[in-house]
Design a protein around this motif. Structure first.
Motif, short mmCIF file in Angstrom:
data_model
loop_
_atom_site.label_atom_id
_atom_site.label_comp_id
_atom_site.label_asym_id
_atom_site.label_seq_id
_atom_site.Cartn_x
_atom_site.Cartn_y
_atom_site.Cartn_z
N ILE A 1 28.91 6.77 64.06
CA ILE A 1 29.66 7.81 64.77
C ILE A 1 30.60 8.52 63.81
N TYR A 2 31.28 7.76 62.96
CA TYR A 2 32.19 8.32 61.97
C TYR A 2 31.45 9.26 61.02
N THR A 3 30.27 8.85 60.52
CA THR A 3 29.54 9.71 59.59
C THR A 3 29.03 10.96 60.30
N ARG A 4 28.65 10.83 61.54
CA ARG A 4 28.22 12.00 62.33
C ARG A 4 29.36 13.00 62.44
N GLN A 5 30.57 12.52 62.68
CA GLN A 5 31.73 13.40 62.78
C GLN A 5 32.03 14.09 61.46
N LEU A 6 31.85 13.37 60.35
CA LEU A 6 32.09 13.97 59.03
C LEU A 6 31.07 15.06 58.71
N PHE B 1 28.83 16.61 60.82
CA PHE B 1 28.62 17.61 61.86
C PHE B 1 29.84 17.72 62.76
N PRO B 2 30.97 18.19 62.24
CA PRO B 2 32.21 18.20 63.03
C PRO B 2 32.11 19.02 64.32
N GLU B 3 31.24 20.00 64.33
CA GLU B 3 31.12 20.83 65.54
C GLU B 3 30.48 20.09 66.71
N VAL B 4 29.81 18.96 66.45
CA VAL B 4 29.23 18.18 67.56
C VAL B 4 30.12 17.01 67.94
N TYR B 5 31.31 16.93 67.34
CA TYR B 5 32.22 15.82 67.59
C TYR B 5 32.49 15.62 69.08
N GLN B 6 32.67 16.70 69.81
CA GLN B 6 32.99 16.62 71.23
C GLN B 6 31.77 16.49 72.11
N SER B 7 30.59 16.60 71.54
CA SER B 7 29.39 16.54 72.36
C SER B 7 29.05 15.09 72.72
#
Length: 162
Positions: free
Chosen positions: A18-23, A25-31
């Motif tokens: 999840i952390y790497t996904r946020q790093l 692809f920050p625009e999908v952080y809230q998805s």
């Protein structure tokens, strides 16, 4: 030390993913989180076409790579038993030491033991050197396209372990 993900480390591995996904692809952080992240054990431990390998510094996961059953969500002509390589990430302070290549090598060795021969992945041009890295792992570009704000590079390889 590279190892197959153990049940006791699933929570840490999920948080790392999840952390790497946020790093990346920050625009999908809230998805909404994708299915594999909400069903990590089912996808990477319990499915015979799933696996996750991690590398740790002491007890902390610092790198990961995985594969899962390919769900044919892209219009690509791939063999039915293909798996999708996902979740390759090394913490920045541990990069340039060959860990990503070592993780991939271990993942493909594990796949061989599971009689898995066909590997799909996709990457994006904004990830520095990703296409070149995967080509060094034996993947070939099979398609390029524009998908929801991302240029996407689809890659494939078949291993001949025999």
């Amino acid at each position: 030390m590279i190892e197959l993900l153990q049940p006791a480390d699933v929570s840490q591995a999920t948080q790392f993913a999840i952390y790497t996904r946020q790093l990346l692809f920050p625009e999908v952080y809230q998805s909404t989180l994708p299915h594999d992240l909400t069903h990590f054990s089912a996808t990477y431990l319990n499915d015979p076409h799933g696996a996750c390998l991690v590398v740790k510094d002491k007890y902390k996961i610092i790198g990961m790579v995985a594969y899962r059953s390919y769900n044919h969500r892209f219009q690509l002509d791939l063999p039915l038993n293909s798996v999708e390589v996902v979740k390759l990430f090394i913490q920045p302070e541990y990069r340039r030491q060959g860990l990503a290549s070592q993780l991939c090598h271990a993942l493909f060795e594990h796949a061989q033991q599971q009689n898995i021969w066909h590997f799909y992945l996709h990457t994006h041009p904004f990830l520095p050197a990703a296409e070149y890295f995967w080509q060094k792992q034996g993947f070939q570009v099979i398609h390029r396209e524009w998908l929801a704000h991302y240029d996407t590079i689809h890659m494939f390889k078949t291993e001949n372990f025999q």
